[in-house]
Scaffold this motif. Structure first.
Motif, PDB file in Angstrom:
ATOM      1  N   LYS A   1      -4.288  -2.888  -6.843  1.00 61.96           N
ATOM      2  CA  LYS A   1      -5.323  -2.142  -6.145  1.00 61.96           C
ATOM      3  C   LYS A   1      -5.834  -2.870  -4.923  1.00 61.96           C
ATOM      4  N   ASP A   2      -5.408  -4.107  -4.711  1.00 58.90           N
ATOM      5  CA  ASP A   2      -5.896  -4.905  -3.595  1.00 58.90           C
ATOM      6  C   ASP A   2      -5.457  -4.306  -2.264  1.00 58.90           C
ATOM      7  N   GLY A   3      -6.417  -3.905  -1.436  1.00 59.70           N
ATOM      8  CA  GLY A   3      -6.120  -3.392  -0.110  1.00 59.70           C
ATOM      9  C   GLY A   3      -5.860  -1.901  -0.041  1.00 59.70           C
ATOM     10  N   LEU A   4      -5.932  -1.198  -1.151  1.00 59.30           N
ATOM     11  CA  LEU A   4      -5.688   0.242  -1.150  1.00 59.30           C
ATOM     12  C   LEU A   4      -6.997   1.001  -1.007  1.00 59.30           C
ATOM     13  N   LEU A   5      -6.896   2.238  -0.517  1.00 54.55           N
ATOM     14  CA  LEU A   5      -8.092   3.067  -0.370  1.00 54.55           C
ATOM     15  C   LEU A   5      -8.712   3.373  -1.718  1.00 54.55           C
ATOM     16  N   ASP A   6      -7.897   3.760  -2.674  1.00 58.22           N
ATOM     17  CA  ASP A   6      -8.293   3.964  -4.059  1.00 58.22           C
ATOM     18  C   ASP A   6      -7.018   4.004  -4.892  1.00 58.22           C
ATOM     19  N   SER A   7      -7.132   4.326  -6.159  1.00 62.31           N
ATOM     20  CA  SER A   7      -5.948   4.295  -7.024  1.00 62.31           C
ATOM     21  C   SER A   7      -5.583   5.671  -7.578  1.00 62.31           C
ATOM     22  N   LYS A   8      -5.983   6.733  -6.922  1.00 65.18           N
ATOM     23  CA  LYS A   8      -5.680   8.098  -7.364  1.00 65.18           C
ATOM     24  C   LYS A   8      -4.466   8.623  -6.603  1.00 65.18           C
ATOM     25  N   PHE A   9      -3.265   8.347  -7.125  1.00 65.11           N
ATOM     26  CA  PHE A   9      -2.027   8.725  -6.452  1.00 65.11           C
ATOM     27  C   PHE A   9      -1.203   9.739  -7.248  1.00 65.11           C
ATOM     28  N   ASN A  11       0.927  12.695  -8.186  1.00 62.29           N
ATOM     29  CA  ASN A  11       1.717  13.705  -7.471  1.00 62.29           C
ATOM     30  C   ASN A  11       1.465  13.689  -5.969  1.00 62.29           C
ATOM     31  N   SER A  12       1.413  12.500  -5.389  1.00 55.03           N
ATOM     32  CA  SER A  12       1.074  12.425  -3.972  1.00 55.03           C
ATOM     33  C   SER A  12       1.945  11.423  -3.227  1.00 55.03           C
ATOM     34  N   ASP A  20      10.052   5.458   5.367  1.00 52.77           N
ATOM     35  CA  ASP A  20       8.601   5.310   5.224  1.00 52.77           C
ATOM     36  C   ASP A  20       8.157   5.936   3.903  1.00 52.77           C
ATOM     37  N   MET A  21       7.261   5.256   3.236  1.00 51.78           N
ATOM     38  CA  MET A  21       6.689   5.748   1.986  1.00 51.78           C
ATOM     39  C   MET A  21       5.256   6.179   2.267  1.00 51.78           C
ATOM     40  N   TYR A  22       4.880   7.376   1.831  1.00 56.32           N
ATOM     41  CA  TYR A  22       3.536   7.910   2.000  1.00 56.32           C
ATOM     42  C   TYR A  22       2.944   8.139   0.611  1.00 56.32           C
ATOM     43  N   PHE A  23       1.703   7.683   0.422  1.00 55.35           N
ATOM     44  CA  PHE A  23       0.993   7.886  -0.824  1.00 55.35           C
ATOM     45  C   PHE A  23      -0.382   8.447  -0.476  1.00 55.35           C
ATOM     46  N   GLY A  24      -0.661   9.659  -0.910  1.00 52.01           N
ATOM     47  CA  GLY A  24      -1.938  10.304  -0.621  1.00 52.01           C
ATOM     48  C   GLY A  24      -2.963  10.018  -1.700  1.00 52.01           C
ATOM     49  N   GLY A  28      -7.604   9.437   1.835  1.00 53.14           N
ATOM     50  CA  GLY A  28      -6.658   9.308   2.937  1.00 53.14           C
ATOM     51  C   GLY A  28      -5.271   9.032   2.410  1.00 53.14           C
ATOM     52  N   PHE A  29      -4.446   8.398   3.234  1.00 57.40           N
ATOM     53  CA  PHE A  29      -3.107   8.065   2.766  1.00 57.40           C
ATOM     54  C   PHE A  29      -2.681   6.687   3.250  1.00 57.40           C
ATOM     55  N   ILE A  30      -1.719   6.132   2.540  1.00 54.95           N
ATOM     56  CA  ILE A  30      -1.139   4.823   2.858  1.00 54.95           C
ATOM     57  C   ILE A  30       0.289   5.079   3.309  1.00 54.95           C
ATOM     58  N   ARG A  31       0.718   4.427   4.390  1.00 55.50           N
ATOM     59  CA  ARG A  31       2.103   4.535   4.859  1.00 55.50           C
ATOM     60  C   ARG A  31       2.656   3.131   5.050  1.00 55.50           C
ATOM     61  N   PHE A  32       3.854   2.914   4.554  1.00 49.41           N
ATOM     62  CA  PHE A  32       4.552   1.657   4.813  1.00 49.41           C
ATOM     63  C   PHE A  32       6.038   1.880   4.615  1.00 49.41           C
ATOM     64  N   ASN A  33       6.814   0.972   5.146  1.00 52.15           N
ATOM     65  CA  ASN A  33       8.264   1.023   4.992  1.00 52.15           C
ATOM     66  C   ASN A  33       8.690  -0.269   4.317  1.00 52.15           C
TER      67      ASN A  33
END
Length: 183
Positions: A1-9, A11-12, A20-24, A28-33
């Protein structure tokens, strides 16, 4: 959970064609490759995950972690940073400290939410220094230094001082000219 907006991912998640990986989430959302994440010799790495100026999130043309310097206007003199620790299964075992060199004399411990904030910073040039200590207790640079400049108010800047001097000179000249005409 370190550095994430929250931990509710739930089906997102989405993976794009370029990897690129997107997690809503609700916030908001997190994007990284994962294919282009840097690999370093160190077991951990501190990143600057975001910056706040006043109550607002700061956005730049590039990732906040990659910036070498930041120039703020006088009215933006309250700001802070949020950090994340990469490359470690238990980031809570790494201690982070930072200081705004030129303002802070002591290092500040970065605790729980991995954030730090400064209020009403005087105009000037500062360097954000970040260090980390692993479980062995040895401190080392945790991130490249970040130059932070808080611009002076216009009247205190070189251009403002020059303008004040010129206006004062014109005013004094007009007063002297007015006195000489009367005599």
């Amino acid at each position: 959970k370190d550095g994430l907006l929250d931990s509710k991912f739930t089906n997102s998640a989405l993976r794009s064609r370029n990897g690129d990986m997107y997690f809503g989430s609700d916030n908001g959302f997190i994007r990284f490759n994962p294919g282009i994440l840097p690999v370093e010799d160190k077991s951990t790495r501190v990143v600057i995950s975001s910056m706040r100026i006043g109550d607002e999130e700061a956005y730049f043309d590039m990732n906040t972690d990659l910036l070498k310097d930041i120039v703020l206007e006088q009215e933006q003199n309250s700001f802070g940073f949020t950090f994340s620790i990469l490359g470690q299964a238990m980031p809570s075992s790494t201690r982070i400290q930072c200081r705004l060199n030129g303002l802070d004399e002591e290092w500040r411990d970065i605790l729980g939410n991995k954030s730090v904030f400064w209020y009403n910073v005087p105009s000037g040039q500062y360097t954000l220094e970040i260090r980390e200590s692993s479980k062995d207790g040895i401190w080392e640079e945790g991130h490249a230094p970040l130059k932070v400049t808080v611009s002076p108010a216009f009247w205190a800047s070189p251009k403002g001082i020059l303008l004040i001097v010129v206006i004062s000179g014109v005013f004094i000249f007009l007063m002297i000219a007015g006195v000489q005409r009367r005599t």
